[in-house]
Design an enzyme around this catalytic site. Structure first.
Site, mmCIF file in Angstrom:
data_model
loop_
_atom_site.group_PDB
_atom_site.id
_atom_site.type_symbol
_atom_site.label_atom_id
_atom_site.label_comp_id
_atom_site.label_asym_id
_atom_site.label_seq_id
_atom_site.Cartn_x
_atom_site.Cartn_y
_atom_site.Cartn_z
ATOM 1 N N GLU A 267 0.857 -1.072 0.037
ATOM 2 C CA GLU A 267 0.026 -0.090 -0.015
ATOM 3 C C GLU A 267 0.970 1.421 -0.074
ATOM 4 O O GLU A 267 0.514 2.345 0.814
ATOM 5 C CB GLU A 267 -1.035 -0.008 1.230
ATOM 6 N N ASP A 340 -8.312 -8.938 3.073
ATOM 7 C CA ASP A 340 -8.208 -8.026 4.150
ATOM 8 C C ASP A 340 -9.321 -8.021 5.000
ATOM 9 O O ASP A 340 -10.153 -6.969 5.132
ATOM 10 C CB ASP A 340 -7.983 -6.765 3.536
ATOM 11 N N GLU A 368 -12.956 -2.642 11.564
ATOM 12 C CA GLU A 368 -13.003 -1.875 10.187
ATOM 13 C C GLU A 368 -13.996 -2.332 9.051
ATOM 14 O O GLU A 368 -14.577 -1.421 8.582
ATOM 15 C CB GLU A 368 -11.308 -2.098 9.508
#
Ligand code: GCV
Length: 708
Positions: A267, A340, A368
């Site tokens: 990332e 993820d 998340e």
């Protein structure tokens, strides 16, 4: 009279410490005066003794450090607890840390009303390192944090030390957590500056007597960015020297420093590949710097690039060729699933496939992708789903847990990491019920064989049962203690544990059932935007990359005719996933592009099944509200209202998820929403027009949603 007096005292104590969630599962009143002795006192056993003196209402306890049987073959922090008919209770362990865990265990039994009668307990942890990962930035924001700011007040440290630091250490120690990474994996080089290391030292000093080691996330470019070197190339001698000097500097301040966590070439973060080097070059160089101090490197396998094919395959493709090439103080940290932390993923195929490299699971405690701190989602079932998955790598029964805990592979280091959900909020986790996830992570890291239900029951009793009830029932040796939860508390326990145990599946159902994944809105991971299409954005950050809905069907073809990700799984699992008739339906759209009229096991078409499943999720969210409301008379007013408010938001969001996804996918399926399903209340056109604004702290409130 005596009883009345103590009741009065307890009532006063109860009022003095309101039920605001700040005491977590450690709500016992500190009014005991137990006799406690220790054969080899140390700062850690002193804490154990203090806890017992203040809270233990039974006979004398002796704390004995001893290294012989049964501990010779067991991990250092194993312990025994035994009741001796005439000689009180003994807690034994080869280490002070084990003694501390034994003390918390005994106190937990007391609070659960289970400390009476015979006690013959032998406990040892499944993973050596049970570590929290904080994604906390130095400016006190928390990436994917939904419970206020970072606990670490870097500006004030080391001069000002918040009492919360010790409370944090105590809470962790009470559930067996023995390590913490203080800062975000998206790490600032500044964390390694002399100024910050002094602050880190202050925290390490507070955590040490609770048996908690400090680790840091590092930025791979630190030699250049912080040290002013022209490069951070891991094969450059000056860079290697820089890391060695840095390690020496750290260990001078913090002799028991744990090591580094590294996110590299992921990332957009720097890494060895920036210099034409490999993960092995990078990890080994840092490992060499830490080795003389017994430090370790946790090197993350969370890597993916838009041009490299199916994202779900990339970590495996990138890391498998390096199996066996890492130093023995490197462990590869692998997220539970290959993408993820989605509400449901299959386990990462790296588990078990890397046979000559220690591998550790990373799970996410912070929600998340599961409704932030607004939705109740008890995550023990999700983590156990991964840990209990059979990889078949060493034959039948080669579960992820047995692969990573040292049972099947002789891993020198074993570890499990949880990305924490803790912040400055009074109740620590943003949602009172999210405390259960912190608790569950610690308990499972200690013993992954515990069931989700056992952990939930324990946590509920400790968190919602009145501490007064246990203190009124003094513990009598050799007699089963009578402080079993009374009928009121049993109602709370049975109702709330059912709610908790259903909660993660409910979130999957109203967000992303049947193996759907990553349907989230751009910019945050809270609400749905399956239609999201930002011109020029990375394709693998767009929902359509994952759902691939079209007029024929929906789902990602990862079979031999598609990306062939199924081939990364061992026989017979790969074949099972590859065949639509044997692929588990809860992952069918993860592995297959499925025609809308495909007949599911229920006899329904895929489209109808999708509608029913979304609806079931919404109905479960509604039922959570009903269950909670029915418990009003048993729960203290503050926590009752707080949770009630959150559950309302959850149902609202569940409906919004269902409407957004079904109305959008209906544009492709062109089939009606079946009878019997709650009708949409939102309009797709309107939902598409609005961007979600969820505020600076990503703590979405009702009024923040649907802002134009
Ligand atoms: C810390 C996901 C999250 C990022 C996180 C990353 C990681 O992409 O959205 O916030 O970064 O995972 O695990 O490194």
């Amino acid at each position: 009279m005596k009883k009345l007096l103590s009741l009065l005292l307890l009532l006063i104590a109860g009022y003095a410490s309101a039920e605001d969630g700040s005491r977590l599962w450690l709500r016992a009143t500190a009014d005991a005066s137990a006799t406690v002795t220790c054969n080899k006192p140390s700062p850690v056993t002193d804490i154990a003794a203090k806890e017992l003196r203040m809270h233990w209402r039974g006979e004398p306890v002796s704390l004995n450090i001893q290294r012989t049987k049964p501990f010779s073959q067991l991990p250092a922090d194993s312990y025994t607890i035994r009741r001796h008919p005439k000689n009180g209770i003994s807690i034994e362990s080869p280490t002070g840390q084990g003694i501390l865990y034994g003390a918390y265990h005994l106190l937990r039994l007391q609070e659960l009303g289970q400390a009476g009668g015979e006690l013959q307990i032998l406990e040892s942890p499944r993973y050596n390192i049970r570590i929290l990962n904080h994604w906390d930035n130095l400016d006190r924001t928390v990436e994917r944090g939904y419970a206020g700011q970072s606990l670490w007040n870097w500006d004030e440290l080391p001069a000002v030390v918040s009492p919360r630091y010790e409370a944090y250490a105590r809470a962790n120690a009470s559930i067996g957590i023995n390590a913490t990474v203080l800062n975000n994996v998206n790490a600032s080089p500044q964390i390694l500056s002399a100024t910050y290391l002094e602050k880190v030292k202050a925290l390490a000093d507070i955590f040490r007597p609770y048996g908690i080691k400090v680790y840091l996330s590092i930025n791979f470019s630190s030699p250049a960015e912080l040290g002013g070197l022209p490069t951070s190339d891991p094969l450059d001698k000056a860079v290697q020297r820089w890391w060695k000097d840095k390690a020496n500097e750290i260990y001078k301040l913090i002799p028991d420093f744990g090591g580094f966590l590294v996110k590299a070439n992921s990332e957009g973060l720097p890494g060895p590949q920036d210099f034409g080097r490999t993960h092995v070059d990078g990890a080994n160089m840092i490992a060499d710097a830490l080795k003389p101090h017994k430090g370790i490197v946790m090197w993350r396998a969370f890597v993916y690039n838009p041009g490299d094919g199916d994202r779900a395959k990339q970590a495996y493709q990138e890391f498998m060729p390096f199996d066996g090439q890492f130093r023995d103080n490197v462990i590869i940290q692998v997220k539970n699933g290959p993408v993820d932390f989605q509400p449901r993923e299959p386990f990462s195929p790296l588990f078990g496939a890397m046979k000559n490299t220690p591998v550790m699971p990373e799970v996410q405690i912070t929600q998340e992708y599961l409704g932030f701190a607004n939705h109740v989602a008890y995550l023990a079932p999700m983590w156990k789903e991964c840990l209990d998955s059979d990889t078949y790598q060493q034959g039948f029964g080669s579960t992820v847990a047995k692969i990573t805990d040292g049972t099947l592979y002789p891993q020198k280091i074993t570890a499990i990491a949880g990305v924490t959900n803790i912040g400055t909020d009074t109740n620590w986790c943003g949602h009172h019920l999210a405390q259960a996830n912190w608790y569950a992570f610690g308990r499972l890291a200690w013993n992954h064989e515990l069931t989700s239900e056992e952990i939930a029951n324990e946590w509920i009793a400790l968190t919602f049962e009145s501490p007064a009830s246990t203190s009124l029932n003094s513990i009598t040796p050799n007699k089963q203690n009578t402080a079993q939860p009374n009928s009121q508390l049993s109602t709370v326990n049975s109702q709330l544990s059912t709610l908790l145990l259903e909660s993660r599946e409910a979130v999957v159902e109203y967000m992303m059932p049947l193996g759907l994944h990553h349907l989230f809105a751009w910019g945050h991971h809270y609400g749905p935007e399956p239609w999201c299409d930002i011109p020029g954005a990375r394709p693998d950050w767009m929902p359509s990359y994952y759902h691939k809905a079209d007029l024929d069907g929906i789902g990602f073809n990862r079979t031999h005719t598609g990306s062939n990700a199924t081939a990364q799984y061992h026989t017979p699992l790969g074949e099972q996933y590859n065949d639509i008739s044997t692929c588990p339906e809860n992952l069918i759209l993860w592995f297959h592009h499925v025609p809308w009229d495909h007949q599911m096991k229920s006899g329904r078409t895929l489209w109808d099944e999708l509608c029913y499943t979304y609806d079931r999720g919404v109905q479960k969210a509604r039922s959570f509200q009903k269950t909670w409301d029915s418990l009003e008379k048993y729960i203290d007013p503050q926590r009752f209202r707080d949770v009630q408010r959150k559950l309302k938001i959850q149902t609202r969001d569940a409906i919004w998820w269902k409407d957004a996804c079904l109305l959008y996918f209906q544009e492709f399926s062109r089939r009606p929403i079946p009878d019997g399903i709650e009708r949409p209340v939102h309009d797709l056109g309107r939902m598409k027009q609005y961007r979600l604004d969820i505020g600076n702290h990503e703590n979405a409130q009702e009024e923040d949603l649907f802002v134009k």
